[in-house]
Every structure is written in C-alpha cells, then in structure tokens.
Design a protein around this motif. Structure first.
Motif, PDB file in Angstrom:
ATOM      1  N   THR A  30       0.865  -1.278   0.070  1.00 15.98           N
ATOM      2  CA  THR A  30      -0.057   0.000   0.098  1.00 15.98           C
ATOM      3  C   THR A  30       0.906   1.292  -0.102  1.00 15.98           C
ATOM      4  OG1 THR A  30      -0.124  -0.007   2.373  1.00 15.98           O
ATOM      5  CG2 THR A  30      -1.859  -1.117   1.379  1.00 15.98           C
ATOM      6  N   SER A  31       0.339   2.463  -0.280  1.00 16.02           N
ATOM      7  CA  SER A  31       0.737   3.661  -0.498  1.00 16.02           C
ATOM      8  C   SER A  31       1.254   4.180   0.893  1.00 16.02           C
ATOM      9  CB  SER A  31       0.143   4.742  -1.321  1.00 16.02           C
ATOM     10  OG  SER A  31      -0.938   4.824  -0.607  1.00 16.02           O
ATOM     11  N   ALA A  32       0.670   3.651   1.925  1.00 20.21           N
ATOM     12  CA  ALA A  32       1.256   4.252   3.218  1.00 20.21           C
ATOM     13  C   ALA A  32       2.442   3.625   3.786  1.00 20.21           C
ATOM     14  CB  ALA A  32      -0.016   3.409   4.165  1.00 20.21           C
ATOM     15  N   ILE A  33       2.767   2.346   3.281  1.00 24.10           N
ATOM     16  CA  ILE A  33       4.152   2.056   3.479  1.00 24.10           C
ATOM     17  C   ILE A  33       4.988   3.010   3.071  1.00 24.10           C
ATOM     18  CG2 ILE A  33       5.997   0.142   3.230  1.00 24.10           C
ATOM     19  CD1 ILE A  33       3.197  -1.728   3.189  1.00 24.10           C
ATOM     20  N   LEU A  34       4.933   3.378   1.679  1.00 29.16           N
ATOM     21  CA  LEU A  34       5.953   4.540   1.263  1.00 29.16           C
ATOM     22  C   LEU A  34       5.873   5.977   2.093  1.00 29.16           C
ATOM     23  CD1 LEU A  34       7.770   5.812  -1.156  1.00 29.16           C
ATOM     24  CD2 LEU A  34       5.331   6.647  -2.033  1.00 29.16           C
ATOM     25  N   TYR A  35       4.856   6.209   2.522  1.00 34.49           N
ATOM     26  CA  TYR A  35       4.864   7.375   3.620  1.00 34.49           C
ATOM     27  C   TYR A  35       5.590   7.067   4.668  1.00 34.49           C
ATOM     28  CZ  TYR A  35       0.645   7.945   0.590  1.00 34.49           C
ATOM     29  OH  TYR A  35      -0.168   8.130  -0.424  1.00 34.49           O
ATOM     30  N   LEU A  36       5.589   6.096   5.299  1.00 32.98           N
ATOM     31  CA  LEU A  36       6.010   5.581   6.640  1.00 32.98           C
ATOM     32  C   LEU A  36       7.783   5.304   6.379  1.00 32.98           C
ATOM     33  CD1 LEU A  36       5.349   4.724   9.471  1.00 32.98           C
ATOM     34  CD2 LEU A  36       5.446   2.265   8.714  1.00 32.98           C
ATOM     35  N   MET A  37       7.971   4.796   5.192  1.00 32.53           N
ATOM     36  CA  MET A  37       9.253   4.560   5.107  1.00 32.53           C
ATOM     37  C   MET A  37      10.095   6.045   4.840  1.00 32.53           C
ATOM     38  SD  MET A  37      10.028   1.441   5.410  1.00 32.53           S
ATOM     39  CE  MET A  37       8.717   1.118   6.506  1.00 32.53           C
ATOM     40  N   ILE A  38       9.392   7.098   4.348  1.00 31.30           N
ATOM     41  CA  ILE A  38       9.942   8.452   4.007  1.00 31.30           C
ATOM     42  C   ILE A  38      10.013   8.928   5.535  1.00 31.30           C
ATOM     43  CG2 ILE A  38       9.487  10.538   3.301  1.00 31.30           C
ATOM     44  CD1 ILE A  38       8.391   9.366   0.856  1.00 31.30           C
ATOM     45  N   GLY A  39       9.241   8.615   6.281  1.00 35.43           N
ATOM     46  CA  GLY A  39       9.135   9.230   7.832  1.00 35.43           C
ATOM     47  C   GLY A  39      10.391   8.691   8.413  1.00 35.43           C
ATOM     48  N   GLY A 321       5.921   8.035  11.275  1.00 37.03           N
ATOM     49  CA  GLY A 321       7.297   7.814  11.063  1.00 37.03           C
ATOM     50  C   GLY A 321       8.719   8.664  11.537  1.00 37.03           C
ATOM     51  N   GLY A 322       8.146   9.955  11.680  1.00 34.38           N
ATOM     52  CA  GLY A 322       9.044  10.808  12.320  1.00 34.38           C
ATOM     53  C   GLY A 322       8.921  10.887  13.735  1.00 34.38           C
ATOM     54  N   SER A 323       8.120   9.968  14.408  1.00 31.01           N
ATOM     55  CA  SER A 323       7.843  10.087  15.841  1.00 31.01           C
ATOM     56  C   SER A 323       8.873   8.778  16.373  1.00 31.01           C
ATOM     57  CB  SER A 323       6.449  10.009  16.126  1.00 31.01           C
ATOM     58  OG  SER A 323       5.619  10.913  15.582  1.00 31.01           O
ATOM     59  N   LEU A 324       9.127   8.012  15.773  1.00 29.75           N
ATOM     60  CA  LEU A 324       9.678   6.529  16.326  1.00 29.75           C
ATOM     61  C   LEU A 324      11.535   6.683  16.360  1.00 29.75           C
ATOM     62  CD1 LEU A 324       7.173   4.330  14.624  1.00 29.75           C
ATOM     63  CD2 LEU A 324       7.532   4.721  17.177  1.00 29.75           C
ATOM     64  N   PHE A 325      12.010   6.267  17.142  1.00 27.80           N
ATOM     65  CA  PHE A 325      13.414   6.040  17.253  1.00 27.80           C
ATOM     66  C   PHE A 325      13.603   4.484  17.169  1.00 27.80           C
ATOM     67  CE2 PHE A 325      12.442  10.172  19.443  1.00 27.80           C
ATOM     68  CZ  PHE A 325      13.689  10.918  19.297  1.00 27.80           C
ATOM     69  N   TRP A 326      14.927   4.197  17.079  1.00 30.94           N
ATOM     70  CA  TRP A 326      15.347   2.901  16.891  1.00 30.94           C
ATOM     71  C   TRP A 326      15.036   1.993  18.129  1.00 30.94           C
ATOM     72  CZ3 TRP A 326      15.847   0.292  12.562  1.00 30.94           C
ATOM     73  CH2 TRP A 326      16.502   0.989  11.612  1.00 30.94           C
ATOM     74  N   ASP A 327      15.333   2.708  19.277  1.00 33.81           N
ATOM     75  CA  ASP A 327      14.981   2.244  20.550  1.00 33.81           C
ATOM     76  C   ASP A 327      13.426   2.010  21.063  1.00 33.81           C
ATOM     77  OD1 ASP A 327      14.281   4.918  21.234  1.00 33.81           O
ATOM     78  OD2 ASP A 327      16.002   4.839  22.897  1.00 33.81           O
ATOM     79  N   SER A 328      12.589   2.712  20.161  1.00 36.20           N
ATOM     80  CA  SER A 328      11.175   2.352  20.093  1.00 36.20           C
ATOM     81  C   SER A 328      10.637   1.185  20.011  1.00 36.20           C
ATOM     82  CB  SER A 328      10.423   3.463  19.146  1.00 36.20           C
ATOM     83  OG  SER A 328      10.682   4.862  19.532  1.00 36.20           O
ATOM     84  N   TRP A 329      11.368   0.354  19.162  1.00 40.22           N
ATOM     85  CA  TRP A 329      11.116  -0.870  18.843  1.00 40.22           C
ATOM     86  C   TRP A 329      11.644  -1.890  20.020  1.00 40.22           C
ATOM     87  CZ3 TRP A 329       7.964  -0.952  14.759  1.00 40.22           C
ATOM     88  CH2 TRP A 329       7.995   0.134  13.871  1.00 40.22           C
ATOM     89  N   SER A 330      10.838  -1.862  21.160  1.00 39.96           N
ATOM     90  CA  SER A 330      11.079  -2.723  22.222  1.00 39.96           C
ATOM     91  C   SER A 330      10.303  -3.899  22.140  1.00 39.96           C
ATOM     92  CB  SER A 330      10.794  -1.996  23.686  1.00 39.96           C
ATOM     93  OG  SER A 330       9.325  -1.590  23.538  1.00 39.96           O
ATOM     94  N   ALA A 405       2.416   1.470  13.328  1.00 35.78           N
ATOM     95  CA  ALA A 405       3.539   1.549  12.279  1.00 35.78           C
ATOM     96  C   ALA A 405       3.606   0.045  11.864  1.00 35.78           C
ATOM     97  CB  ALA A 405       4.818   1.875  12.747  1.00 35.78           C
ATOM     98  N   LEU A 406       3.328  -0.937  12.920  1.00 34.78           N
ATOM     99  CA  LEU A 406       3.604  -2.331  12.301  1.00 34.78           C
ATOM    100  C   LEU A 406       2.151  -2.757  11.796  1.00 34.78           C
ATOM    101  CD1 LEU A 406       5.135  -4.008  15.574  1.00 34.78           C
ATOM    102  CD2 LEU A 406       6.173  -3.913  13.219  1.00 34.78           C
ATOM    103  N   SER A 407       1.164  -2.215  12.114  1.00 36.37           N
ATOM    104  CA  SER A 407      -0.076  -2.458  11.193  1.00 36.37           C
ATOM    105  C   SER A 407      -0.022  -2.072   9.840  1.00 36.37           C
ATOM    106  CB  SER A 407      -1.126  -1.621  11.908  1.00 36.37           C
ATOM    107  OG  SER A 407      -2.485  -2.175  11.185  1.00 36.37           O
ATOM    108  N   ILE A 408       0.630  -0.744   9.711  1.00 37.49           N
ATOM    109  CA  ILE A 408       0.660  -0.263   8.199  1.00 37.49           C
ATOM    110  C   ILE A 408       1.628  -1.194   7.199  1.00 37.49           C
ATOM    111  CG2 ILE A 408       1.664   1.513   6.670  1.00 37.49           C
ATOM    112  CD1 ILE A 408       0.976   3.458   9.169  1.00 37.49           C
ATOM    113  N   VAL A 409       2.721  -1.804   8.119  1.00 40.50           N
ATOM    114  CA  VAL A 409       3.602  -2.647   7.348  1.00 40.50           C
ATOM    115  C   VAL A 409       2.979  -4.052   7.173  1.00 40.50           C
ATOM    116  CG1 VAL A 409       5.991  -3.609   7.527  1.00 40.50           C
ATOM    117  CG2 VAL A 409       5.501  -1.272   8.149  1.00 40.50           C
TER     118      VAL A 409
END
Length: 429
Positions: A30-39, A321-330, A405-409
């Motif tokens: 879906t196009s939402a994945i593109l928007y998320l990846m750019i974020g 996408g711009g709200s998440l850090f790498w350590d957000s993925w706990s 984010a995971l739901s979008i992907v």
C-alpha cells in the motif's frame, strides 16, 4: 527542518504519489508504507532531519487526526448501500459492538497483567487500539455503494461505526484514572457516555443527513436550473453533524457516519430509485463505480473528500514515521502488537460473529484485517488533552505508535495478495 524543507519534502512526496498512483495499484503493498518509510528515512531513525514529539504536539495531532477521521467516516458512509436493513448490517454491528468490546477486555487483561499498567490505563489502551481504522484501510473498503462484496462491506461498515462506539471505553479508562466522572457504581458513564451519547449521535446524524438530502431535492425540483457545490455541501454536513454532537455531548464520529449513510438513503428514496443488491460472484475487483443512477451530493462530494482523505493520510503517516526512534522498537511494544494482531483481534471477531451466517473464510479474513491507524492516535491524543499523566501518556504513545506502524507494514504487505487469493477462490469453476 525549515519551512522550505518541509514544503519541498511534502511537494516531492505528492508528486511521487501522483505519478505512481497506477503503479501502486499493481504492486503488493500500500502507499501508506511509502509514506511511513519516508518518515523513517528523514526522521530520528534515519537522517534525523525532523522529529515529531507526539506528547508536546498532542493538541496539534489531536486536531489533525480528528479532521482525517471525520472525512474518512463521511467517505465510508456515502459508500454504504441503501436502504439499511438489519439482515445486511447484522455482521458489521456485531463487529463494531461485540467484537470491539471483547478486544477492549482482552487488551485490558494483557495491559494490566503483562504490561503492568494501572487498570484505568489498561482500559484506555484497549479503547485506543480496539477500533479498526477507516483512514488506512482503503484496500479492504468498499469501492462504491453498489459493491456486492460482503467482506469489504463488513470491514468498511465496522470501521465507520466502531470509531464512535469506542468512545465510551475511552471515557471509562479516563474515569478509572480519576479524569472523568463515572458516577456512583458507573451509572453516569452508562447513562450518559454509553446510551445518551451513542443514541444522540446516531439520531443527530440521521436528521442532518435526511435534512440536507431533502433540501437539495426540494430546491433541485423547484428550481430546475439550480447548481450546487456538492463538495461544500458534503463538508458542511460533516461540520454540522459534528458540531451539534459536540454541543450536546454526543459522539460526533457516529453522527458523521450516520449522516453520510442517511444522505445517500434519502437521495435514493426521494429520487424514486431503489438500489439492487447483487449476490452474484464477482470475478475481479472493479475500482470504478458502477452506480445505477447519479445521486448528486453523496456521489459528487465523495471524490473531493477522498482526495482530502489521501492528503491527510500522507501527512499523518509521515509524522508517525518521524515520531519513532530505533529504541522505540522494544520487545514489550512488539509483543503487545503481536498479541493484538494474532490473538485479540481474531478471537474477538470469531466470538462476536457467533450465531451469524458469515462463512468461516470470511471470518478469518476479517479477523486478520483489523487495521489500526489514525483513529487510535486521535483517541490517545484526546486522552492526553484531558489530563492523562505524563508517565502513562509516554508509555501509551510508545505502544500505540509501534502498533500503528507495524499495522501499516504487516497489513499493508499482506492485504493485496490475500484479497487477490480470496477473489480467485470465489471465481465460478
């Protein structure tokens, strides 16, 4: 990022979406994945050009998500078939009420015992993630009001209704945290937040939709050369139904969805038209409307509002996408998302549809495609704006953003192949 950089980023993204629209209809994503990846790329997980702080900007995010959900609910409502019958709407009603309540209960248990959240916060988390999203679930929504597919109808109608039916549980969670008056033994919550707010919201929506539909028909038949700005009428109906609902403490999301459904029903009825429900097996998905007759406001305003809906989706998913850090993925957040997708949603759907005639294959697909998104963010921002303590707010933001984010992907990657197999299995042999 400067204002100029933001304009360049959004402008480039809009151009990419515009040029690749037909391409994205063919790829298994879906196009939402593109928007998320750019974020992700431009946000803290990538170049770090911007970071959107959901807690500090909760008021802005509440407003943006509120507008997006309202427009999406209207678009879903005017695509609902008319007339409304109990037989046709039974499954969506079960999903929007029974299944959603079961999801809230299961998430509450998980949040209280496994995530060690306070009871009120666990209930609030359940209310935030229980509703399916009308904004991000475009791939599984009905294409037009004459779409005969029961799976898309059930998912679209559920998303339209449960964005309002979740509100009582939001207020229950806030009440258990001491931020809302529930009354003695919860009587005020039951009387006001459940029965009054829900019933009044539906009633206001029906009256508003019928009134606009009747007035348009009256003017059009009295003054034959009258022209309308149908897009403005659609936006006006959204604002009117929602504003009146806020004035009397009714659930405005239910009002807007009901108004859109009532508008289409009224236009068909006053035009002397009857919509035929086709039960034949379709051999392909048809993206173009096959309307039996032109219903002026509901159909003409739909295209404009769908463009607004897509624009809101771009902006909001980019901000996620711009709200998440790498350590957000706990593991804590990922485990919660897995519980919601693979346990809570399927169980609640199967229990909610007990006694219905929905085929088992359809139940499995409905249990999987419970997309979470913009509506969940709105409820959370609403709670924050109503005094949610900062420590609880940060924890719920963390969990909700990862779930969305995971739901979008996950749902975005699986939706097209799964729906394609579903349609192939229904082809006549």
């Amino acid at each position: 990022m400067t204002a100029a950089t933001w304009f360049i980023l959004i402008g480039t993204l809009l151009l990419v979406v515009g040029f690749t629209f037909s391409y994205f209809k063919r790829v298994p994503a879906t196009s939402a994945i593109l928007y998320l990846m750019i974020g992700f790329i431009f946000g803290p997980m990538g170049f770090g050009l911007f970071h959107f702080n959901s807690l500090e900007e909760s008021a802005l995010l509440e407003f943006l998500t509120e507008i997006a959900v309202l427009i999406s609910l209207y678009c879903a409502g005017v695509k609902m078939p008319a007339p409304v019958t109990i037989k046709r709407w039974q499954n969506p009603l079960q999903l929007a009420v029974v299944s959603m309540a079961i999801t809230v209960g299961l998430v509450t248990l998980f949040g209280y015992y496994w995530l060690a959240l306070p009871l009120g916060a666990a209930v609030l988390l359940g209310a935030v993630v229980a509703p399916t999203d009308p904004v991000l679930a475009t791939e599984v929504q009905v294409r037009h009001a004459d779409d005969p597919d029961h799976l898309r109808f059930a998912l679209t109608c559920e998303a339209g209704m449960n964005d309002g039916s979740a509100f009582p549980f939001v207020m229950l969670g806030l009440g258990l945290l001491g931020l809302h008056d529930l009354g003695d033994a919860g009587w005020r919550w039951l009387a006001v937040d459940v029965f009054w707010a829900s019933g009044a919201g539906i009633g206001i929506g029906i009256l508003a939709g019928y009134g606009v539909g009747w007035l348009v028909n009256k003017i059009r038949t009295t003054f034959l050369d009258t022209a309308f700005l149908e897009s403005f009428l659609g936006l006006g109906l959204i604002a009117l139904a929602y504003g009146v609902s806020l004035l009397v403490d009714a659930w405005g999301f239910l009002a807007v969805f009901s108004a859109a459904v009532a508008l289409r029903h009224t236009e068909l009825k006053l035009a002397g038209l009857k919509q035929e429900y086709s039960e034949r097996i379709e051999t392909r998905q048809d993206d173009e409307p096959k309307a039996i007759a032109h219903v002026h406001v509901s159909e003409s305003s739909l295209v404009f509002n769908e463009h607004l809906e897509r624009l809101a989706e771009i902006v909001l998913v980019l901000l996620i996408g711009g709200s998440l850090f790498w350590d957000s993925w706990s593991w804590r957040a990922a485990g919660f998302a897995a519980f919601l997708f693979f346990v809570a949603r399927p169980i609640s759907v199967h229990l909610g549809l007990l006694g219905s005639r929905a085929p088992m294959r359809m139940r499995h697909l409905v249990g999987w495609f419970g997309v979470r998104g913009i509506g969940s963010l709105y409820y959370l921002m609403y709670a924050i704006q109503h005094g949610l303590p900062e420590d609880i707010a940060l924890e719920l933001i963390h969990l909700t953003l990862v779930v969305v984010a995971l739901s979008i992907v996950v749902h975005g990657v699986s939706v097209k192949p799964t729906i394609a197999r579903y349609w192939r299995s229904r082809k006549p042999r």
